[in-house]
Structure formats: C-alpha cells, structure tokens
Design a protein around this motif. Sequence first.
Motif, PDB file in Angstrom:
ATOM      1  N   UNK A 119       4.203   5.153  -5.953  1.00  0.00           N
ATOM      2  CA  UNK A 119       3.785   5.159  -7.222  1.00  0.00           C
ATOM      3  C   UNK A 119       2.944   6.392  -7.715  1.00  0.00           C
ATOM      4  N   UNK A 120       2.044   6.126  -6.558  1.00  0.00           N
ATOM      5  CA  UNK A 120       0.762   7.131  -7.607  1.00  0.00           C
ATOM      6  C   UNK A 120       1.256   8.348  -7.555  1.00  0.00           C
ATOM      7  N   UNK A 121       2.114   9.062  -6.729  1.00  0.00           N
ATOM      8  CA  UNK A 121       2.855  10.071  -6.649  1.00  0.00           C
ATOM      9  C   UNK A 121       4.155  10.567  -7.635  1.00  0.00           C
ATOM     10  N   UNK A 122       4.549   9.880  -7.975  1.00  0.00           N
ATOM     11  CA  UNK A 122       5.713   9.886  -9.191  1.00  0.00           C
ATOM     12  C   UNK A 122       4.800  10.135 -10.554  1.00  0.00           C
TER      13      UNK A 122
ATOM     14  N   UNK B  63       5.317  13.367 -13.005  1.00  0.00           N
ATOM     15  CA  UNK B  63       5.679  12.440 -14.613  1.00  0.00           C
ATOM     16  C   UNK B  63       4.301  12.858 -15.427  1.00  0.00           C
ATOM     17  N   UNK B  64       3.213  13.188 -15.093  1.00  0.00           N
ATOM     18  CA  UNK B  64       2.386  13.472 -16.157  1.00  0.00           C
ATOM     19  C   UNK B  64       1.960  15.013 -15.817  1.00  0.00           C
ATOM     20  N   UNK B  65       3.084  15.786 -15.140  1.00  0.00           N
ATOM     21  CA  UNK B  65       2.694  17.493 -15.133  1.00  0.00           C
ATOM     22  C   UNK B  65       3.819  17.786 -15.590  1.00  0.00           C
ATOM     23  N   UNK B  66       5.378  16.736 -16.010  1.00  0.00           N
ATOM     24  CA  UNK B  66       6.549  16.846 -16.763  1.00  0.00           C
ATOM     25  C   UNK B  66       6.508  16.980 -17.790  1.00  0.00           C
TER      26      UNK B  66
ATOM     27  N   UNK C 226       1.017  -1.486   0.065  1.00  0.00           N
ATOM     28  CA  UNK C 226       0.297  -0.194   0.205  1.00  0.00           C
ATOM     29  C   UNK C 226       0.768   1.224  -0.165  1.00  0.00           C
ATOM     30  N   UNK C 227       2.553   0.959   0.687  1.00  0.00           N
ATOM     31  CA  UNK C 227       2.856   2.169   0.694  1.00  0.00           C
ATOM     32  C   UNK C 227       3.324   2.333  -0.678  1.00  0.00           C
ATOM     33  N   UNK C 228       3.773   1.678  -1.133  1.00  0.00           N
ATOM     34  CA  UNK C 228       4.138   1.744  -2.600  1.00  0.00           C
ATOM     35  C   UNK C 228       3.425   2.128  -3.954  1.00  0.00           C
TER      36      UNK C 228
END
Length: 112
Positions: free
Chosen positions: A40-43, A47-50, A34-36
């Motif tokens: 991953x969702x934050x990353x 990536x979407x913003x970048x 769950x932490x992973x």
Amino acid sequence: MNVTIDVKVLALAVIAIALVVLIIYLIQLVRRLMVTLERTNNILEDVEVMTDIASKRSQDVDEIIGNVTESVESITDAIKGNQNIFSAVSAIIKAAAAVKNAATKDQKDDDK
C-alpha cells in the motif's frame, strides 16, 4: 484402570489449546498485514508521482487553452474590425509558441 478427568480441568485445557491456536492465527494475520501495508505504501508513492505529473500537465494545457482562446478572440475582433491585424497575428504566434514549449517540455520529461 479408570481415569477420571475433572470438567474444570478439561475446560481449562480446551481454553488453553484454543488460545494457542488463536495466537498462531494472529501471528499469521500480522505477517500478512505487514506485507499489505508495504504494498500500500508503494502504491501511494506511485499515486503521488502520478498526481504531480497530472497537475503539471493540466497547468500546461490550461496555459495553451488560454493562449488559443486569446488568439480566437483576436481573430474575431480583427474580423469585426475592432482590432488591427498585427495584434491578431501576434496572438496567433504566441499561441503557437505555447504549444511548441509544451511539446518541448514533454520531450524533456520523457527523456528523464
């Protein structure tokens, strides 16, 4: 004092203990998973913003390159005598304006 243990009961007790240990490991695995997944969702959001920023920048650069190419073509045509000097100068001014607009847009994006 003699204690007799049936092999069948002993096997069932060992299996029960192994199941309890397995359940404890599975609970720990799910917690870490769950932490992973949250990380991953934050990353992926970053990536979407970048990717969006890179797409906008590449479109700006493509426009600038198009204007510079047009300017170079106008200058070469003017040198060859196929075009008048006024259209060559206007193409150069258009390219400079595109570069200025891109720089202004960069400053506005940095201010946000």
